[in-house]
Design a protein around this motif. Structure first.
Motif, short mmCIF file in Angstrom:
data_model
loop_
_atom_site.label_atom_id
_atom_site.label_comp_id
_atom_site.label_asym_id
_atom_site.label_seq_id
_atom_site.Cartn_x
_atom_site.Cartn_y
_atom_site.Cartn_z
N TRP A 277 -22.49 94.26 43.64
CA TRP A 277 -21.38 94.44 42.71
C TRP A 277 -21.50 95.78 41.97
N THR A 278 -22.71 96.16 41.58
CA THR A 278 -22.87 97.44 40.88
C THR A 278 -22.59 98.61 41.83
N LYS A 279 -23.01 98.50 43.08
CA LYS A 279 -22.72 99.56 44.05
C LYS A 279 -21.21 99.71 44.24
N TRP A 280 -20.51 98.59 44.32
CA TRP A 280 -19.07 98.61 44.59
C TRP A 280 -18.32 99.32 43.47
N ILE A 281 -18.61 98.94 42.22
CA ILE A 281 -17.86 99.52 41.12
C ILE A 281 -18.32 100.96 40.84
N LEU A 282 -19.60 101.26 41.05
CA LEU A 282 -20.06 102.63 40.86
C LEU A 282 -19.38 103.57 41.86
N ALA A 283 -19.22 103.13 43.10
CA ALA A 283 -18.54 103.96 44.10
C ALA A 283 -17.11 104.27 43.65
N HIS A 284 -16.41 103.27 43.13
CA HIS A 284 -15.04 103.51 42.66
C HIS A 284 -15.02 104.43 41.45
N THR A 289 -11.02 106.02 41.19
CA THR A 289 -9.92 105.20 41.73
C THR A 289 -8.95 104.81 40.63
N ARG A 290 -7.68 105.12 40.85
CA ARG A 290 -6.66 104.74 39.87
C ARG A 290 -6.14 103.33 40.10
N ASP A 291 -5.98 102.95 41.35
CA ASP A 291 -5.33 101.69 41.68
C ASP A 291 -6.23 100.51 41.32
N SER A 292 -5.78 99.69 40.40
CA SER A 292 -6.50 98.45 40.07
C SER A 292 -5.68 97.24 40.47
N GLY A 293 -4.52 97.48 41.08
CA GLY A 293 -3.66 96.37 41.46
C GLY A 293 -3.98 95.81 42.82
N GLY A 294 -4.20 96.70 43.79
CA GLY A 294 -4.55 96.24 45.13
C GLY A 294 -6.04 96.35 45.34
N GLY A 327 -14.20 112.50 34.65
CA GLY A 327 -15.14 111.94 33.69
C GLY A 327 -14.85 110.51 33.32
N SER A 328 -13.61 110.06 33.58
CA SER A 328 -13.23 108.69 33.23
C SER A 328 -13.73 107.71 34.28
N PHE A 329 -13.87 106.46 33.85
CA PHE A 329 -14.16 105.40 34.79
C PHE A 329 -12.90 105.08 35.60
N SER A 330 -13.10 104.46 36.74
CA SER A 330 -11.96 103.96 37.51
C SER A 330 -11.23 102.89 36.70
N ARG A 331 -9.98 102.67 37.04
CA ARG A 331 -9.23 101.62 36.35
C ARG A 331 -9.80 100.25 36.66
N LEU A 332 -10.44 100.11 37.81
CA LEU A 332 -11.09 98.84 38.15
C LEU A 332 -12.22 98.52 37.18
N HIS A 333 -12.87 99.54 36.69
CA HIS A 333 -13.98 99.37 35.75
C HIS A 333 -13.48 98.80 34.41
N LEU A 334 -12.30 99.24 34.01
CA LEU A 334 -11.79 98.91 32.68
C LEU A 334 -10.74 97.81 32.67
N SER A 335 -10.08 97.57 33.80
CA SER A 335 -8.93 96.68 33.82
C SER A 335 -9.33 95.22 33.62
#
Length: 481
Positions: A277-284, A289-294, A327-335
């Motif tokens: 799980w940490t590898k997955w979100i770190l890669a994004h 990655t902007r898309d947190s919907g799909g 510098g921002s996190f992906s939207r998946l990180h924060l959504s």
């Protein structure tokens, strides 16, 4: 390098002149590019078709779904040499079927330039690798992703960061019934295949997808978080619907519900495989990655024992790379649509700490290798052929996609602007950096959340993580925001 450059100039000039002299881009011209050519000939010239459908869950939300699966023959060649021939369609013996892969990409595509799914009647390795039998499968995808480097770079990062499985691919030109359809990536699909794709127990394992298009499927299930007004449900990648028994369905649904509860109680380590799980979100986060919907979030449980936890085996969907502020996190990180914001803000900081440790332990090598891959790719034979193919693709569809070098330079510049501030933000996670406070100070109501952001609150529900008895300094973070 000089020879490659001269070859590229001659090749591009040749194709440009040939193409400009023709109304139709012929297969012979396509094959001059040096890229793999995938020729699909359907029975009776029938075209794969799709139709627009409206979501029964959310009116005025539209998408695409396929209408037909068309029998066909597939021939793959390069530089005039045939590498694979499925033979004519004969059920369970030879040939294949092709259908449109629906969803958003198809919705915005020309009817003759769709993403496709291929199913062979006899398993084979369509990427034509050495020891091809080791990679044989019936299921393959044709993605419209060769006109950018997003997927190519994303899959390289997946490999470097150590995901369980990374889809293999080749850029190719696709011809259907003699008509050139453009540049694609021929790819492996997300599928259980213990020899070469995702591994799980045949009788007790599962692969599921958090799916915003669940309403197009006949079999799906809800969970505590993804129910009611949520845009998501869970759909099955393995097993197939006709092999899905009620016992396995109930077990997985109960497990997901328990997993969701554990995110709040803090005992999530009993349910999720934290490293994957940490590898997955770190890669994004690295890819922005902007898309947190799909975002095609797939989960896998190897079997139904307590020895296996829910894993994230693969990365998929790179359309929105490099689309957040550097510098921002992906939207998946924060959504709040995903599980990660809850994990990063849990009173149990194990997940956040492992994420930070993963980044700090790999960042220098990871960024260097990814950048080196991009630089090397620019001058590769594959990139030379892909550049030539993009000229034909642009002409066929009246588009203006740039060269591989254009993509590479943009990606490297974005990563260069992204990595340093991302590093700073990552190292503010997991309560590692909080603020010094005095017990009777005016800042008693100032807290940091686990994402490193200051919060002003009158709710004194902080956790003291260090206290100096002489100075009365304390370190706090808020646990409910």
């Amino acid at each position: 390098m000089i020879r490659k450059t001269i070859y590229l100039i001659i090749l591009l000039l040749s194709i440009t002149l040939s193409a400009s002299a023709q109304t139709v881009i012929t297969p012979d011209v396509v094959k001059q590019t040096g890229l793999y050519t995938v020729e699909i000939t359907t029975n009776n010239g029938e075209e794969p078709q799709a139709t627009v459908i409206e979501s029964p869950w959310k009116p005025d939300t539209y998408n695409m779904t396929y209408i037909n699966k068309v029998p066909c023959q597939i021939v793959i060649s390069i530089n005039g040499s045939t590498l694979y021939d499925s033979g004519p369609y004969e059920k369970d013996t030879s040939g294949a079927t092709i259908r449109i892969n629906g969803n958003t990409t198809a919705f915005y595509s020309d009817p003759l330039n769709m993403p496709y799914k291929l199913k062979l009647e006899k398993a084979a390795d369509l990427l034509c690798r050495k020891n091809g039998n080791d990679y044989s499968d019936k299921h393959w995808r044709l993605l419209k992703d060769a006109v950018s480097m997003n997927t190519i770079v994303g899959l390289k990062l997946s490999q470097l960061i150590g995901m369980e499985w990374t889809s293999a691919y080749i850029p190719c030109n696709v011809i259907i019934n003699g008509d050139y359809r453009g540049c694609y990536l021929l790819m492996e699909t997300v599928k259980r295949n213990n020899h070469c794709r995702i591994t799980c127990d045949k009788q007790k394992g599962c692969i599921i997808e958090r799916d915003p298009y669940w309403w197009k499927e006949t079999t799906y299930f809800s969970s505590g978080r993804y129910d009611g007004e949520s845009m998501y449900r869970w759909t099955w990648k393995y097993p197939d619907e006709d092999e899905l028994d009620e016992e396995r369905q109930q077990y997985v649904q109960q497990y997901i519900n328990a997993l969701e509860q554990s995110l709040y109680s803090g005992n999530y380590g009993d349910y999720i495989d934290i490293p994957s799980w940490t590898k997955w979100i770190l890669a994004h986060d690295i890819l922005g990655t902007r898309d947190s919907g799909g975002a095609n979030m797939y989960l896998k449980k190897y079997d139904d024992t307590t020895d296996s936890r829910m894993e994230m085996p693969c990365l998929w969907d790179f359309d929105s790379n490099y689309d957040v502020t550097p510098g921002s996190f992906s939207r998946l990180h924060l959504s709040t649509n995903s599980y990660f914001s809850t994990l990063f803000n849990s009173v149990n900081t194990s997940f956040a700490k492992e994420y930070v440790e993963l980044w700090n332990g790999t960042k220098d090598n990871l960024v260097h290798q990814l950048s080196q891959f991009i630089n090397d790719y620019i001058t590769s034979d594959e990139a030379i052929s892909l550049n030539a193919s993009r000229i034909l693709h642009n002409r066929r569809w009246n588009t203006t996609y740039g060269t591989v070098e254009d993509d590479a330079r943009y990606t490297l510049k974005w990563l260069n602007n992204h990595i340093t501030p991302l590093d700073q933000n990552i190292n503010m996670l997991s309560g590692i950096r909080t603020e010094e406070y005095y017990s009777n100070d005016m800042h008693d109501n100032l807290f940091y959340n686990l994402s490193g952001f200051k919060i002003n609150t009158s709710i004194k529900q902080g956790v003291v993580i260090q206290k100096n008895t002489h100075s009365q300094r304390v370190y706090k973070f808020i646990i409910n925001q």
